[in-house]
Design a protein around this motif. Structure first.
Motif, short mmCIF file in Angstrom:
data_model
loop_
_atom_site.label_atom_id
_atom_site.label_comp_id
_atom_site.label_asym_id
_atom_site.label_seq_id
_atom_site.Cartn_x
_atom_site.Cartn_y
_atom_site.Cartn_z
N THR A 193 0.83 -1.21 0.00
CA THR A 193 0.00 0.00 0.00
C THR A 193 0.86 1.26 0.00
OG1 THR A 193 -0.15 0.12 2.41
CG2 THR A 193 -1.85 -1.17 1.27
N PHE A 245 -11.34 5.12 5.14
CA PHE A 245 -11.05 5.13 3.71
C PHE A 245 -12.19 4.47 2.94
CE2 PHE A 245 -6.88 5.94 5.38
CZ PHE A 245 -6.24 6.67 4.40
N LYS A 264 -5.19 6.46 -1.03
CA LYS A 264 -4.54 5.19 -0.72
C LYS A 264 -4.52 4.30 -1.96
CE LYS A 264 -4.58 1.54 2.82
NZ LYS A 264 -5.31 1.05 4.03
N ILE A 314 0.04 5.49 0.96
CA ILE A 314 -0.90 6.55 1.34
C ILE A 314 -0.25 7.88 1.00
CG2 ILE A 314 -2.12 7.69 3.23
CD1 ILE A 314 -2.46 5.01 4.56
N HIS A 339 -6.35 12.28 1.91
CA HIS A 339 -5.49 11.13 1.72
C HIS A 339 -5.98 10.29 0.53
CE1 HIS A 339 -4.89 12.23 5.93
NE2 HIS A 339 -3.79 11.50 5.96
#
Length: 337
Positions: free
Chosen positions: A88, A136, A204, A90, A202
């Motif tokens: 991942t 998220f 992601k 971010i 944000h």
């Protein structure tokens, strides 16, 4: 030979019936955005990377290791950080992304076209956004390829590496080749009281795992296997993140109505706690959406004479989103009988 012909015919028929989405770079209708486009107002200024394994079903446990976090910051330049299987990233920004006209931001990867098939080697990722860095929400993605595409693909661009057609992919980062961003529209996300679409802070990126082995597969929003057909069991495995560019940037000019509202436009509800009905303290009837504390929509409708029936909802805590065409508010509600 006959079996190979049947397999090829099946895939050809299957894929002809797909082709629902925008095509690859250079084709009419493509939504790819070149990195030098003046549409981009800014780029990610911070990146936190959590690497996944080079091969999620392997035994070595080695993680992807090509590139550094800083490669995902700033404008697209071909320098990447590799996430590995299921890894991942971010991304954060100097100013939030806002839900404006058309596409709002774009993600860049380093895919490339195949001289063999005319299609592209693509590595894919899911995309999620947050307005608080905690909750998220994933863009609804769709993969129209069959689950066994890797093993039986008619579009082999090399041993073990299938190429893909962008027309069968939607809301996956990596849909477009290097130097062209895959754009995302915040309007594609369902409304949720835990997400302020006007202030996305944000983004992601989650690698789509490159294996079709039970227990490791990843799935799109329709429950289809969202397999990445480019498994790379070495240091550069997984999604190769280049950059995230902002198209619609939050400014004082596009402050949400809630933040600029006048006191006389504020909405309140009573009683609270409530049992069977709530009343709305406002000048006219309003549209209500009631969400559970986990963000699921449980009821919606319009008040009648500024009254709304909640008798069918169980005891508990809820979030009410109100809209009277002047203001939108999120209010807490407790139902107790």
């Amino acid at each position: 030979m006959k079996n190979l012909f049947i397999t090829a015919s099946f895939f050809s028929a299957y894929l002809i019936n797909a082709q629902s989405y925008a095509p690859q770079v250079g084709a009419a209708g493509s939504t790819a955005i070149i990195s030098t486009s003046t549409l981009f107002k800014s780029w990610a200024t911070g990146a936190t990377i959590v690497r996944g394994p080079q091969q999620i079903n392997g035994t070595s446990g080695a993680l992807a290791n090509v590139g550094v976090d800083a490669n995902a910051i700033g404008a697209s330049n071909g320098s990447v950080v590799c996430l590995g299987d299921g890894g991942t990233a971010i991304l954060t920004f100097s100013k939030p992304i806002t839900n404006g006209p058309n596409f709002d931001f774009a993600v860049f990867e380093n895919g490339f076209n195949s001289n063999v098939t005319g299609k592209a080697f693509l590595e894919l990722a899911f995309v999620e956004v947050s307005s608080d860095g905690i909750n998220f929400f994933r863009f609804p993605s769709h993969n129209e390829y069959p689950s066994d595409y890797i093993q039986n693909a008619p579009d082999q661009g090399g041993s073990g590496y299938a190429t893909m057609d962008a027309r069968y992919l939607n809301n996956f980062a990596g849909k477009y080749i290097s130097n062209y961003g895959t754009p995302f529209d915040i309007s594609d996300l369902p409304d949720n009281p835990l997400l302020d679409k006007t202030k996305i802070t944000h983004v992601k990126i989650i690698d789509v795992v490159g294996t079709n082995i039970e227990g490791y597969r990843t799935y799109d929003s329709f429950g289809n296997i969202a397999i990445d057909p480019f498994p790379t069991p070495f240091g550069s495995s997984g999604f190769d993140l280049d950059a995230v560019g902002v198209i619609n940037e939050f400014t004082a000019a596009n402050l949400s109505t809630v933040e600029t509202q006048q006191p006389e436009n504020k909405i309140s509800i009573y009683p609270n706690p409530a049992s069977d009905f709530i009343k709305i303290n406002t000048g006219k009837d309003v549209v209500l959406k009631i969400f559970s504390v986990s963000g699921s929509l449980v009821k919606q409708g319009k008040t009648v004479n500024k009254i709304f029936n909640i008798s069918d909802l169980p005891n508990g805590n809820y979030i009410i989103q109100t809209d009277n065409n002047v203001t939108k508010q999120n209010l807490k509600l407790v139902i107790s009988r």
